[in-house]
Design an enzyme around this catalytic site. Structure first.
Site, PDB file in Angstrom:
ATOM      1  N   SER A  24       0.829  -1.202   0.000  1.00 23.05           N
ATOM      2  CA  SER A  24       0.000   0.000   0.000  1.00 23.05           C
ATOM      3  C   SER A  24       0.860   1.247   0.000  1.00 23.05           C
ATOM      4  O   SER A  24       1.990   1.255   0.526  1.00 23.05           O
ATOM      5  CB  SER A  24      -0.907   0.016   1.228  1.00 23.05           C
ATOM      6  OG  SER A  24      -1.572   1.259   1.370  1.00 23.05           O
ATOM      7  N   TYR A  26      -1.265  -0.004  10.419  1.00 13.56           N
ATOM      8  CA  TYR A  26      -1.407  -0.413   9.020  1.00 13.56           C
ATOM      9  C   TYR A  26      -0.210   0.037   8.176  1.00 13.56           C
ATOM     10  O   TYR A  26       0.342  -0.744   7.391  1.00 13.56           O
ATOM     11  CB  TYR A  26      -2.700   0.173   8.458  1.00 13.56           C
ATOM     12  CG  TYR A  26      -2.956  -0.188   7.008  1.00 13.56           C
ATOM     13  CD1 TYR A  26      -3.274  -1.501   6.651  1.00 13.56           C
ATOM     14  CD2 TYR A  26      -2.903   0.771   5.999  1.00 13.56           C
ATOM     15  CE1 TYR A  26      -3.523  -1.839   5.334  1.00 13.56           C
ATOM     16  CE2 TYR A  26      -3.148   0.443   4.675  1.00 13.56           C
ATOM     17  CZ  TYR A  26      -3.463  -0.864   4.347  1.00 13.56           C
ATOM     18  OH  TYR A  26      -3.698  -1.196   3.037  1.00 13.56           O
ATOM     19  N   LYS A  77       2.429  -2.410   6.191  1.00 12.52           N
ATOM     20  CA  LYS A  77       2.630  -2.394   4.740  1.00 12.52           C
ATOM     21  C   LYS A  77       4.067  -2.033   4.373  1.00 12.52           C
ATOM     22  O   LYS A  77       4.602  -2.528   3.374  1.00 12.52           O
ATOM     23  CB  LYS A  77       1.645  -1.426   4.092  1.00 12.52           C
ATOM     24  CG  LYS A  77       0.204  -1.936   4.079  1.00 12.52           C
ATOM     25  CD  LYS A  77       0.094  -3.284   3.389  1.00 12.52           C
ATOM     26  CE  LYS A  77      -1.355  -3.717   3.215  1.00 12.52           C
ATOM     27  NZ  LYS A  77      -1.458  -5.060   2.569  1.00 12.52           N
TER      28      LYS A  77
END
Length: 213
Positions: free
Chosen positions: A97, A110, A114
């Protein structure tokens, strides 16, 4: 039609599965080999984590984000590689991401996960070369069901579109085309690389508006 090409026969085998059951990931590989005759490609697409202010992010949720986004890809890649080697080699694509390179408040879990997946791509590419190629796609804002929970009004969608140079959200087909490129002969001289398919994202797309401490 006398010169028409024969239709390409395609078959998909759906296997309902919880990738967080790490000890059972070998079942996915075994099923692919048994049902389809072998394994050439692996796309590690499982992932996600809800944003939350740093001081409200528990150890449990932080570690879950790492497991869901990184450990699953690590373990499934390990399980898949022997089957690929039986066919001479293969290709792995990790779906990372833009959050792994663009910091934003609320994305400590998150974004860190990633970023770790992106570097795992480089490390595994080094370990598995030259017979197995490993690359990643850093995905931007893509119009999937996972994004619907934050697209609560038109202003939010507009703000996310304006965060990209192409002024639109991505479509799943945009990402699929990137995966196809990385797995196909066209991408045969690529390994350990990250393909950014994010519409030219320059700023965080969501902007939760979390205040200063």
């Amino acid at each position: 039609l006398p010169h028409a090409r024969p239709a390409l026969v395609q078959r998909a085998v759906p296997v309902p599965f919880d990738v967080m059951e790490l000890h059972r990931l070998c079942h996915l590989v075994d099923t692919a080999v048994a049902q389809l005759g072998g394994l050439d490609l692996l796309v590690n697409n499982a992932g996600g984590s809800m944003p939350k202010a740093l001081l409200d992010t528990s150890i449990r949720s932080f570690e879950r984000a790492l497991t869901f986004n990184v450990t699953t890809a690590f373990e499934l890649t390990k399980q898949a590689v022997p089957a690929m080697l039986e066919r001479g080699g293969g290709s792995v694509v990790n779906i990372s991401s833009a959050a792994g390179r663009v910091p934003d408040r609320g994305f400590a879990a998150y974004g860190t996960a990633k970023a770790a997946l992106t570097h795992l791509t480089r490390e595994t590419a080094c370990d598995l070369s030259p017979r197995v190629r490993v690359n990643a796609i850093a995905v931007g804002s893509v119009a999937t069901s996972a994004l619907e929970m934050v697209l609560t009004d038109e202003s939010t969608r507009t703000a996310m579109e304006q965060s990209t140079q192409l002024r639109r959200l991505g479509e799943p087909e945009d990402i699929a085309a990137g995966v196809l490129y990385l797995c196909s002969p066209a991408g045969s001289y690529l390994t350990g690389k990250v393909l950014e398919i994010d519409g030219g994202m320059l700023t965080p797309p969501l902007g939760l508006g979390l205040p200063d401490l």
